[in-house]
Design an enzyme around this catalytic site. Sequence first.
Site, short mmCIF file in Angstrom:
data_model
loop_
_atom_site.label_atom_id
_atom_site.label_comp_id
_atom_site.label_asym_id
_atom_site.label_seq_id
_atom_site.Cartn_x
_atom_site.Cartn_y
_atom_site.Cartn_z
N ARG A 169 -19.23 -14.48 -1.14
CA ARG A 169 -18.31 -15.19 -2.01
C ARG A 169 -16.92 -15.82 -1.39
NH1 ARG A 169 -22.05 -12.44 -5.01
NH2 ARG A 169 -22.50 -13.02 -6.94
N ASP A 198 -29.06 -2.39 -6.55
CA ASP A 198 -29.47 -2.11 -5.14
C ASP A 198 -29.36 -0.94 -4.72
OD1 ASP A 198 -29.55 -5.00 -5.23
OD2 ASP A 198 -27.30 -5.30 -4.50
N LYS A 236 -37.30 -7.79 -4.85
CA LYS A 236 -36.15 -7.55 -3.83
C LYS A 236 -36.64 -7.80 -2.59
CE LYS A 236 -32.78 -6.93 -7.04
NZ LYS A 236 -31.81 -7.87 -7.11
C1 S3P Z 1 -26.35 -9.83 -5.92
C2 S3P Z 1 -26.79 -9.78 -7.05
C3 S3P Z 1 -28.09 -9.02 -7.38
C4 S3P Z 1 -28.35 -7.87 -5.95
C5 S3P Z 1 -27.97 -8.71 -4.88
C6 S3P Z 1 -26.68 -9.42 -4.76
C7 S3P Z 1 -24.98 -10.69 -5.98
O1 S3P Z 1 -28.89 -9.45 -7.42
O2 S3P Z 1 -29.43 -7.34 -6.01
O3 S3P Z 1 -28.37 -7.71 -3.63
O4 S3P Z 1 -24.21 -10.58 -4.71
O5 S3P Z 1 -24.89 -11.74 -6.58
P1 S3P Z 1 -29.76 -10.18 -8.94
O6 S3P Z 1 -28.85 -11.34 -9.34
O7 S3P Z 1 -31.17 -10.81 -8.38
O8 S3P Z 1 -29.96 -9.09 -9.50
#
Ligand code: S3P
Length: 735
Positions: free
Chosen positions: A322, A612, A639
Site C-alpha cells: 500500500r 494468513d 490462498k
Molecule cells: C491481504 C488480505 C488477505 C491476506 C493477504 C493480504 C491484504 O487476503 O490473506 O495475504 O494485504 O489486503 P484476503 O483479502 O483475500 O483475505
Amino acid sequence: MFEKLCIIGVGLIGGSVARAAREYGLADKIIGLGRQDDVENLRLALSMGVIDEFHLTPGPAVQEVDCIVLAAPVGAMRSIFDQLKPYWNDKVIVTDVGSTKASVIAAANHVFGSVPPNFVPAHPIAGAEKSGVEAAQTGLFLHKRLIITPLENTSQQAVNVVQSFWQGLGAYVSVMDVERHDAVLAATSHLPHVLAYALVDMLGHQDEKNAIFQFAAGGFKDFTRIASSDPTMWRDICLANKNQLVPLLQQLKAELSHVEDLLQAGDGQQLFEIFNYARRARQRFLNLYEGSMSKSITFTVQPGGKLQGEARVPGDKSISHRSIMLGSLAEGITQVTGFLEAEDALATLQAFRDMGVVIEGPHEGKVTIHGVGKHGLKAPKNDLYLGNSGTSMRLLAGLLAGQAFDSVLTGDKSLSGRPMKRVTEPLAAMGASIETSQQGTAPLRITGKAGQLSGLDYPMPIASAQVKSCLLLAGMYAKGETCVTEPAPTRDHTERMLTGFAYPVSTQANRVSINADGKLTAASIDVPSDISSAAFFLVGASIAEGSDIVLKHVGINPTRTGVIDILRLMGAHIEILNSDIVGGEPVADLRVISRPLNGIDIPEALVPLAIDEFPALFIAAACAQGQTRLSGAEELRVKESDRIQVMADGLQTLGINALPTPDGMIIQGGKLGGGEVFSHGDHRIAMAFAVAGLKASSAIVIHDCANVNTSFPNFKELARHLGLSLESHEASFSK
Ligand code: S3P
C-alpha cells in the site's frame, strides 16, 4: 504415453527429448531418422541407448509411430515435410522444436497447401553451449518454458497431447500466437546471438593482430557464451526470422549511436540513467527467471532445539504494497522505511515503475517515491507481471479500472489459478471493463474507464481486505460514493494509510466509504514488522521447551492480531511490550516464553484476523494436547495454495492425525515425526513446517521453498539466529 516415438534429427535437442521421454516413461520405443551424412551421429545415439533403432529414409521410420518430433534445424523443415508427405498420417501427432515458428509454418503451407491439423508447432526454450547427441541431457527441459503456437485449424486433441508430453518432460508450457512468439524470441534470443557473434567476430580479428583475448576475463566470457552455439543452426534461425530481427537491429544501432553521442558529449548523467535503467530491467528479468522457474530450494530442519534471543522480522507485506500504491498516487515525495524487500512487494514496486513512477531504492528498507498525483500514472508498455502476489493483482485491478489507459495484469502459476471474480464482479457493477479467463482467473485485461465509473454500495459476501481495498481504490475514481460493508472485520491498512495521506475516507461500524473528491499528500511511512512473519516464531517459541524470545517492532493492528489471541487461548505466553503508534499503525515488541499448549475450538470470529497465520497455527495445534478444530475458514483453500489440503497432507506425513474439512481442519495433537513434505510453492507452508522441526523426532525435509522469498527473504538466517537448525539446499536449473 506413446508406444513408438520417432525423432527426426537426433542432436542436442532431439537427443534430449529421447533421453527424457525414456527416463520419464513417456515412450516405449524411440526411433531416430536422419540423413545419410548423419549416420555416424545416429550410430552414436544408438550405442548410447538414446534411440532403439534408426533409419535413413522416412518410410520405415514413421511406420506405426504415434508421434513424430521434428528436431532438425529450421532451415531443413521444408525438405523434411517434402519427404514426410507421402507417408503423412492424420492420426499421428507431429510436432517440432524450431526456434522460429512463422518459417516452419510457411514450410508446411508450401508443402501441404495448408498446415495439417495434426501438426502442432512448438518450441522449447532450452539449449546448451555444446551441440550433438553426446551433449543430450535428460534434464534439458526441466523447469524450462515451452511455447506451443497452434493455428486456428490445429486439432485441440493434438495440442493437448503435445502439451502433456512436454509437461511430462518437465517443461512449463505456454500457448502463444505465432507472430508474438517470433517477435519475443527475436528480441530475447536471436538479437543477443547476433550481437555475441558480431562482437566476437570483430574482436577475434583484432585479437589475431593484437592478442587481446589473453586479457579478457569473466565479463567477456559471460557476455559471449552464446557465440559458442552452432553457427549453421543460428544462421538458419536468423534468416528464418529476419523480418522480426532487422527492425530490432535498427533500433539497437540507434541506441548505440545515442550512447556514442553521450560519450562524445561527456554526458555522464544520461549515461548513468541508461546504465541504471538497464541494471534494474535486468534485475526484473532475474527475478522472473530465478523466482518462478529455474530455482528449487529445499529446506532441511534437524529435530529439536529451542528459540532464544531477539530478532526483527521483515516489514509488513500488506503495508509495503500500500505504501507504493498510495505513495505513487500522492503529490510530493513519500519516504518509506522498513519496506519489505521481498518478491511480492517488489512486484508492486516494479508495476508502478512500469507506469512511469520514479521510485528510488529499496535500499536497507528505504524507498523514496516521487508521487505523480492521482491522475499521473502512465500507460505501461507491457503487461504488468505481479508474480505470486494476490494483493498486488486485486488492489491494482481496482486502481487501474478507472485510469485513462488499458492494462493487463499477469502472474505466476499459483496467482493465475486464484479467483479474481470477487473483484471483477463488483468492479463491473461500478462500470469497469475487465476480461478474465473463463474460470475468472488472470490474466486480467483492463480497459481503462476514466470518468465512467460510478460509486457502489457493496455488502461483501466474504470478509476480504483485498476486495475492500480494491473497491476503495476504484472508488477514488468513481462518481458518487463507494461504500463497502464487511461481514466481519478485516485488516484496515488501506483506510489508515489513506487517512495518513490526507485522503478522506470514513468508517462507521463495519462500513467504509470513499469518493473521488480528494487528493493524496505525500507522507512518511514507517512499515512495522510483519506479524504474519512473526507468527512462525510465536508458534516456534511456544512449542519448543526452554524458548524465550523477543520479536521487535511488530505491527499489532487489532485487525491482524488473531494469531496472538488464538495462541493465548491455547495457553501460550505472549507479552506485549513497548507499545507505540507509528504512522497510524500500532506496534510493539512481543516476548514469547514456551508453554504447553492445549487444543481448542478456534472461534470463527478470529478467522479473518488470523487468515494468513493458519499454516503456523496448524503446527501449534499438532503439538498441543488434545483436539483443535477450525471451521469457517474455506478461504484457506484459495490462498497461494489450498492451505487446508496441503497442510493436512504434510501433517499426516509427519504422523499427525489431521482431518481436512471443507472449511477447516480437525487436528489431534500428538508426537511429530520427521519426513518429507511439500509446500507446493506456498511460502507460509514452507516456513510453518520449518518451525515444526523444533518438536519433530527426526529431520523434516521441505520441498519447493523458493517462494519464501515472496515474503521473508532472510527467513533462514533469522531462524538460525534464534536457534532453529535449518539448512537450505538450492538446485538451480538456469544455464
Ligand atoms: C491481504 C488480505 C488477505 C491476506 C493477504 C493480504 C491484504 O487476503 O490473506 O495475504 O494485504 O489486503 P484476503 O483479502 O483475500 O483475505
